[in-house]
Design an enzyme around this catalytic site. Structure first.
Site, PDB file in Angstrom:
ATOM      1  N   ASP A 202       0.817  -1.213   0.000  1.00 29.15           N
ATOM      2  CA  ASP A 202       0.000   0.000   0.000  1.00 29.15           C
ATOM      3  C   ASP A 202       0.854   1.267   0.000  1.00 29.15           C
ATOM      4  OD1 ASP A 202      -2.622   1.339   0.245  1.00 29.15           O
ATOM      5  OD2 ASP A 202      -1.844   1.977   2.184  1.00 29.15           O
ATOM      6  N   ARG A 203       2.097   1.165   0.504  1.00 29.21           N
ATOM      7  CA  ARG A 203       2.980   2.328   0.566  1.00 29.21           C
ATOM      8  C   ARG A 203       3.494   2.744  -0.809  1.00 29.21           C
ATOM      9  NH1 ARG A 203       1.944   4.969   5.064  1.00 29.21           N
ATOM     10  NH2 ARG A 203       2.270   3.742   6.944  1.00 29.21           N
ATOM     11  N   LEU A 283      -7.597   6.849   1.583  1.00 30.33           N
ATOM     12  CA  LEU A 283      -7.660   7.868   0.531  1.00 30.33           C
ATOM     13  C   LEU A 283      -6.366   7.963  -0.271  1.00 30.33           C
ATOM     14  CD1 LEU A 283      -9.435  10.677   2.587  1.00 30.33           C
ATOM     15  CD2 LEU A 283     -10.445   9.245   0.824  1.00 30.33           C
ATOM     16  N   ARG A 284      -5.430   7.046   0.010  1.00 31.37           N
ATOM     17  CA  ARG A 284      -4.144   7.117  -0.678  1.00 31.37           C
ATOM     18  C   ARG A 284      -4.315   6.936  -2.193  1.00 31.37           C
ATOM     19  NH1 ARG A 284      -0.831   4.018   2.729  1.00 31.37           N
ATOM     20  NH2 ARG A 284      -0.249   5.835   3.927  1.00 31.37           N
ATOM     21  N   GLY A 285      -5.248   6.068  -2.579  1.00 36.64           N
ATOM     22  CA  GLY A 285      -5.494   5.832  -4.001  1.00 36.64           C
ATOM     23  C   GLY A 285      -5.951   7.097  -4.714  1.00 36.64           C
TER      24      GLY A 285
END
Length: 348
Positions: A202-203, A283-285
């Site tokens: 995910d990072r 919300l990183r995407g």
């Protein structure tokens, strides 16, 4: 003068693998995209391409002789010593260096990655004697981890920490040293050798999937290019010098106009709609897709993001963030593309 560096295969000479090349270019333009994970079959040129992009990187200004590549004016990119001098209005000597590209070997120890504190010197002379590690050298550059899915868990945790905060903290025997560690994290690996921990996956801002080229004509071309380079690298480098310079100039130009690129509010809403329908956690995407779209527009010399720009990057930004369903037969990349076409009303 004898040449002391090994020749690097030119980035512009690499045949195919457009997805991987684009992801690397966008991360150079905007390091805040968050790096790229490159997963694919062995022997497909992952390491060659990553090392080739380093040769294209523009120079950066650093404080002279500073082991952390401190920025002369940006407070977030300064080591403690440089910051103290800057706040006391000490004139800082600077120099230009190539953006650093640091390899993190699988067998690296924690001390080698984070740096070490000389406890004896600290106790006897009362000074913080710090030997910088790989994270210090990678500040403001690229940190490359080959076979990242085989990396020890404790090193993965350290990378997660630094990638999230932009700082590396070393604590030994009550002595603490903190320095900036903002880098583009680039990882490569073969999915057959093990899955990546979800929190590390995910990072990574983007995820490129590489497949072995099946077309025999293209395979022959790749083999011939590599063979010619190995036989006479200097001639090969000269052959691609113009293209290399042109791409470097294009990247520098994109960096300069990036802050002026606009992304329409309605397009931002649609990006978030795609993320919501795909059930992307957090919300990183959304953030990464916004950034990557702007970087792609800047790469093409435009100050306004189009739907085509978003389409070009959205699969790279979201495919690794989807929840895996073991019964799902559809590829995650196809799923992202399908939802994108529905939301943005793209007609086939």
């Amino acid at each position: 003068m004898k040449k002391t560096t090994l020749p690097i295969f030119p980035f512009t000479a690499i045949v195919g693998q457009e997805e991987m090349k684009l992801a690397l270019e966008l991360n150079v333009i905007d390091p805040k995209i968050g790096g790229v994970m490159i997963m694919g079959d062995r022997g497909t040129g992952k390491s060659t391409t990553i090392r080739a992009i380093a040769d294209l990187l523009p120079t950066i200004e650093i404080v002279k002789d500073d082991p952390f590549n401190s920025h002369p004016t940006d407070l977030e990119l300064m080591s403690a010593d440089v910051l103290a001098e800057y706040q006391n209005d000490v004139a800082l000597a600077t120099e230009q260096i190539k953006i650093p590209m640091v390899d993190l070997p699988l067998g690296a120890t924690e001390d080698r990655v984070c740096g070490t504190i000389d406890i004896e010197k600290a106790l006897t002379e009362g000074i913080k004697a710090f030997e910088p590690g790989l994270l210090a050298k990678a500040n403001r550059g690229i940190l490359y981890v080959d076979e990242v899915n085989l990396l020890d868990d404790h090193l993965v945790d350290i990378l997660l920490d630094s990638a999230a905060s932009g700082w590396n903290t070393v604590e030994r025997e009550g002595i603490s040293i903190r320095h900036p560690a903002r880098f583009v994290l680039v990882g490569s690996g073969n999915p057959e050798e093990g899955e990546l921990r979800p929190q590390l996956l995910d990072r990574f801002g983007m995820h490129a999937e590489i497949r072995t080229v099946k077309d025999p004509i293209l395979r022959v071309k790749i083999v011939e290019e590599r063979t010619s380079f190995d036989l006479n690298p200097d001639v090969w480098l000269d052959k691609y010098a113009t293209e290399q310079t042109a791409l470097t100039d294009k990247i520098i130009s994109a960096q300069n106009i990036l802050s002026d690129v606009k992304l329409d509010y309605n397009l931002r809403v649609k990006i978030s709609e795609v993320c919501s329908i795909l059930d992307v956690d957090g919300l990183r995407g959304d953030i990464v897709t916004n950034r990557a779209s702007k970087a792609y527009a800047a790469l093409n010399g435009r100050d306004e993001v189009t739907v085509e720009d978003i389409e070009k990057v959205i699969t790279l930004c979201l495919r690794h963030r989807l929840r895996k369903d073991p019964l799902e037969t559809i590829d995650s990349g196809d799923k992202v593309q399908q939802v994108f076409e529905e939301i943005f009303e793209i007609e086939e």
